[in-house]
Scaffold this active site. Structure first.
Site, PDB file in Angstrom:
ATOM      1  N   ARG A  77     143.046 -28.566 -44.248  1.00  0.00           N
ATOM      2  CA  ARG A  77     141.634 -28.449 -44.872  1.00  0.00           C
ATOM      3  C   ARG A  77     141.488 -26.720 -45.188  1.00  0.00           C
ATOM      4  O   ARG A  77     140.787 -26.557 -45.843  1.00  0.00           O
ATOM      5  CB  ARG A  77     140.836 -28.560 -43.400  1.00  0.00           C
ATOM      6  CG  ARG A  77     139.341 -28.082 -43.691  1.00  0.00           C
ATOM      7  CD  ARG A  77     138.097 -28.908 -42.951  1.00  0.00           C
ATOM      8  NE  ARG A  77     138.539 -29.243 -41.591  1.00  0.00           N
ATOM      9  CZ  ARG A  77     138.078 -28.094 -40.558  1.00  0.00           C
ATOM     10  NH1 ARG A  77     137.914 -27.030 -41.060  1.00  0.00           N
ATOM     11  NH2 ARG A  77     138.544 -28.346 -39.309  1.00  0.00           N
ATOM     12  N   TYR A 129     122.912 -31.556 -66.542  1.00  0.00           N
ATOM     13  CA  TYR A 129     123.687 -32.577 -66.142  1.00  0.00           C
ATOM     14  C   TYR A 129     123.089 -33.567 -65.107  1.00  0.00           C
ATOM     15  O   TYR A 129     122.329 -32.670 -64.007  1.00  0.00           O
ATOM     16  CB  TYR A 129     125.169 -32.305 -65.583  1.00  0.00           C
ATOM     17  CG  TYR A 129     125.742 -33.411 -64.910  1.00  0.00           C
ATOM     18  CD1 TYR A 129     126.173 -34.820 -65.453  1.00  0.00           C
ATOM     19  CD2 TYR A 129     126.253 -33.276 -63.544  1.00  0.00           C
ATOM     20  CE1 TYR A 129     126.626 -35.701 -64.855  1.00  0.00           C
ATOM     21  CE2 TYR A 129     126.736 -34.440 -62.828  1.00  0.00           C
ATOM     22  CZ  TYR A 129     126.994 -35.580 -63.490  1.00  0.00           C
ATOM     23  OH  TYR A 129     127.624 -36.645 -62.818  1.00  0.00           O
ATOM     24  N   ASP A 203     128.234 -23.531 -65.755  1.00  0.00           N
ATOM     25  CA  ASP A 203     128.924 -24.798 -65.562  1.00  0.00           C
ATOM     26  C   ASP A 203     129.887 -24.779 -66.963  1.00  0.00           C
ATOM     27  O   ASP A 203     129.187 -24.816 -68.056  1.00  0.00           O
ATOM     28  CB  ASP A 203     128.156 -25.937 -65.562  1.00  0.00           C
ATOM     29  CG  ASP A 203     128.562 -27.216 -65.566  1.00  0.00           C
ATOM     30  OD1 ASP A 203     129.661 -27.333 -66.198  1.00  0.00           O
ATOM     31  OD2 ASP A 203     127.950 -28.226 -65.000  1.00  0.00           O
ATOM     32  N   LYS A 228     136.947 -33.805 -65.818  1.00  0.00           N
ATOM     33  CA  LYS A 228     136.859 -33.689 -67.360  1.00  0.00           C
ATOM     34  C   LYS A 228     138.075 -33.356 -67.995  1.00  0.00           C
ATOM     35  O   LYS A 228     139.131 -33.736 -67.828  1.00  0.00           O
ATOM     36  CB  LYS A 228     135.631 -33.072 -67.703  1.00  0.00           C
ATOM     37  CG  LYS A 228     134.384 -33.264 -67.117  1.00  0.00           C
ATOM     38  CD  LYS A 228     133.719 -34.958 -67.083  1.00  0.00           C
ATOM     39  CE  LYS A 228     132.532 -35.318 -66.508  1.00  0.00           C
ATOM     40  NZ  LYS A 228     132.360 -35.327 -65.162  1.00  0.00           N
TER      41      LYS A 228
HETATM   42  N1  PLP Z   1     128.718 -30.739 -64.738  1.00  0.00           N
HETATM   43  C1  PLP Z   1     128.869 -31.504 -65.839  1.00  0.00           C
HETATM   44  C2  PLP Z   1     128.400 -30.720 -67.184  1.00  0.00           C
HETATM   45  C3  PLP Z   1     129.093 -32.778 -65.820  1.00  0.00           C
HETATM   46  O1  PLP Z   1     129.011 -33.386 -66.821  1.00  0.00           O
HETATM   47  C4  PLP Z   1     129.596 -33.264 -64.662  1.00  0.00           C
HETATM   48  C5  PLP Z   1     129.894 -34.689 -64.561  1.00  0.00           C
HETATM   49  O2  PLP Z   1     129.739 -35.336 -65.105  1.00  0.00           O
HETATM   50  C6  PLP Z   1     129.421 -32.780 -63.392  1.00  0.00           C
HETATM   51  C7  PLP Z   1     129.283 -31.386 -63.572  1.00  0.00           C
HETATM   52  C8  PLP Z   1     129.896 -33.302 -62.003  1.00  0.00           C
HETATM   53  O3  PLP Z   1     131.221 -33.331 -62.157  1.00  0.00           O
HETATM   54  P1  PLP Z   1     131.939 -34.183 -61.018  1.00  0.00           P
HETATM   55  O4  PLP Z   1     131.530 -35.812 -61.472  1.00  0.00           O
HETATM   56  O5  PLP Z   1     133.438 -34.172 -61.121  1.00  0.00           O
HETATM   57  O6  PLP Z   1     131.480 -34.259 -59.793  1.00  0.00           O
END
Ligand code: PLP
Length: 442
Positions: A77, A129, A203, A228
């Site tokens: 951890r 998102y 992001d 992704k």
């Molecule tokens: N940010 C964006 C632009 C996303 O498209 C996503 C998920 O689709 C996330 C953050 C969140 O990521 P995770 O699904 O790995 O938690």
């Protein structure tokens, strides 16, 4: 329950629970002629000090490490060699002093937003998102955080809302699914002018470090869903954070160690493997995305993609990114028509998420953004008929054929002598009859 790291830490003050004991992130590798390696090389090249010189970083699938106080690892951890290797590798390719990895992109955002206190103000976009929107709504309702949603493409609106009370600015660019481009340099400067201590977090999921480095543009924190493009195969969930300020990095590490959301050893290894092919995947995916965006636009659809000259922020995008990425969206004028198209493709799988080697198709208002209520979607001008395409590494002609057949089968186009063209708005308006199942994101 306190883990061994905390127990030993209490007994022995020399053990640093804020993570200073971690080895520093490596500087970019330098070939003998002094030239810096290109990113495509850095992605593949990693230096490990494995005792057997393993070519692939071993998976230390161990919760504990034997030995006395002061050793580098004691409890996974708090730290694990496979995770550390990934973090050091990521720091290098994200141009960050330090990188940290969590169990998912949302896990990473949770770590970042935990530095907020009741009364703090967050300025963020209006095309976020869905999961980000959901977490911010939770913090607003339960954590006493004030959240301002603005059109982050409108610098005047952003400047009006920024103040000395702004603690954090949370940006996405390009946004998804409206593919709006946000000026990272301009907003970072404005946020720091309003409050020098404001944390600008970007992001970077849509482009990945291969195409955009927000820390180089003035942001304080970059994070992304490793689920992704970084991993690329939809076989692992991961979240990554990159930061230059080591005090802020310590706070994030403290949270990861305290809540136990650090990426597991096997998942760290999977992400390390995915990163090696990021350049080849992204190059192929964005070349095909560009061709498909042009193809749809030529046939009369309203397409949103920063690789198209028609994109209203084409210049801004190319001033801060090295490519347009592989996500685009287009509108048909009718929800029913869009649903029929989405249901008619074969190679484009109906799925949430993006960044995978397989091509995907979705209706964000029914899927990834379904957690944003319809009234808010309307307020934010999110077209209910919008279709998002995430282009994979399949053969381009096969993808075009699959899409063309779906458009014809769905009745979205009129056949002409030279091929086909999108139906005019008056012929698509009012088409209803929802058949696609609403799939909310998990
Ligand atoms: N940010 C964006 C632009 C996303 O498209 C996503 C998920 O689709 C996330 C953050 C969140 O990521 P995770 O699904 O790995 O938690």
């Amino acid at each position: 329950m306190a883990g061994p790291s905390e127990a030993v830490g209490k007994a022995l003050k020399s053990l640093d629970l804020d993570g200073h004991i971690l080895p520093p992130s490596p500087a970019p590798s330098t070939p003998t002629n002094g030239r810096k390696y290109a990113l495509a090389t850095e992605l593949v090249y990693t230096e490990a000090n494995d005792q057997y010189n393993a070519s692939s970083m071993p998976i230390y699938q161990s919760a504990t490490f034997k030995g006395g106080p002061g050793q580098e690892y004691d409890y996974t951890r708090s730290g694990n060699p496979t995770r550390t290797h990934l973090e050091r590798h990521l720091a290098k390719i994200m141009n960050a002093n330090r990188a940290l990895v969590a169990g998912s992109g949302m896990g990473a955002l949770d770590v970042i937003t935990r530095v907020l206190k009741p009364g703090d103000e967050v300025v963020t976009g209006d095309d976020l998102y869905g999961g980000t929107n959901r977490l911010l709504t939770y913090l607003k309702t339960n954590g006493g955080i004030i959240v301002h949603h603005v059109d982050t493409t409108n610098m005047t609106a952003v400047k009006e809302i920024l103040s000395e009370k702004t603690t954090m600015v949370l940006l996405e660019t390009p946004t998804n699914p409206l593919i709006k481009v946000v000026d990272i340099t301009g907003i970072s400067a404005a946020a720091h002018a309003a409050n020098p201590k404001a944390i600008v977090a970007v992001d970077n999921t849509m482009l990945s470090p291969y195409l955009q480095n927000p820390l180089d543009l003035g942001a304080d924190v970059v994070y992304e869903s490793g689920t992704k493009y970084l991993s690329g195969h939809h076989d692992v969930m991961a979240g990554v954070i990159g930061v230059n300020d080591t005090a802020l990095a310590d706070k994030f590490y403290f949270m990861i160690n305290s809540t136990g959301c650090g990426l597991a050893p096997f998942d760290s290894w999977l992400l390390l493997r995915g990163i090696k092919t990021l350049a080849v995947r992204m190059e192929k995916q964005q070349t095909s995305a560009n061709a498909i965006a042009e193809y749809l636009e030529e046939h009369g659809f309203k397409v949103r993609y920063p690789g198209l000259k028609s994109h209203p922020q084409y210049k801004l995008h190319w001033s801060q990114a090295r490519g347009a990425g592989a996500v685009l969206s287009f509108e048909t004028g009718s929800i029913a028509l869009s649903e029929r198209i989405v249901e008619s493709t074969k190679l484009f799988g109906i799925s949430v998420s993006f960044g995978c080697v397989n091509s995907l198709i979705s209706m964000p208002c029914r899927m990834s953004h379904a957690s944003i209520d319809p009234a808010t979607r309307k307020e934010r001008a999110l077209p209910e008929d919008i279709i998002r395409l995430c282009i994979g590494i399949e053969d381009l002609d096969d993808l075009k054929d699959d899409l063309a057949q779906a458009l014809v089968r769905a009745g979205a186009v009129r056949l002409t002598e030279s091929g086909f063209t999108a139906l005019p708005a008056e012929e698509t308006e009012g088409q209803t009859g929802l058949t696609t199942q609403v799939v909310d994101e998990p």
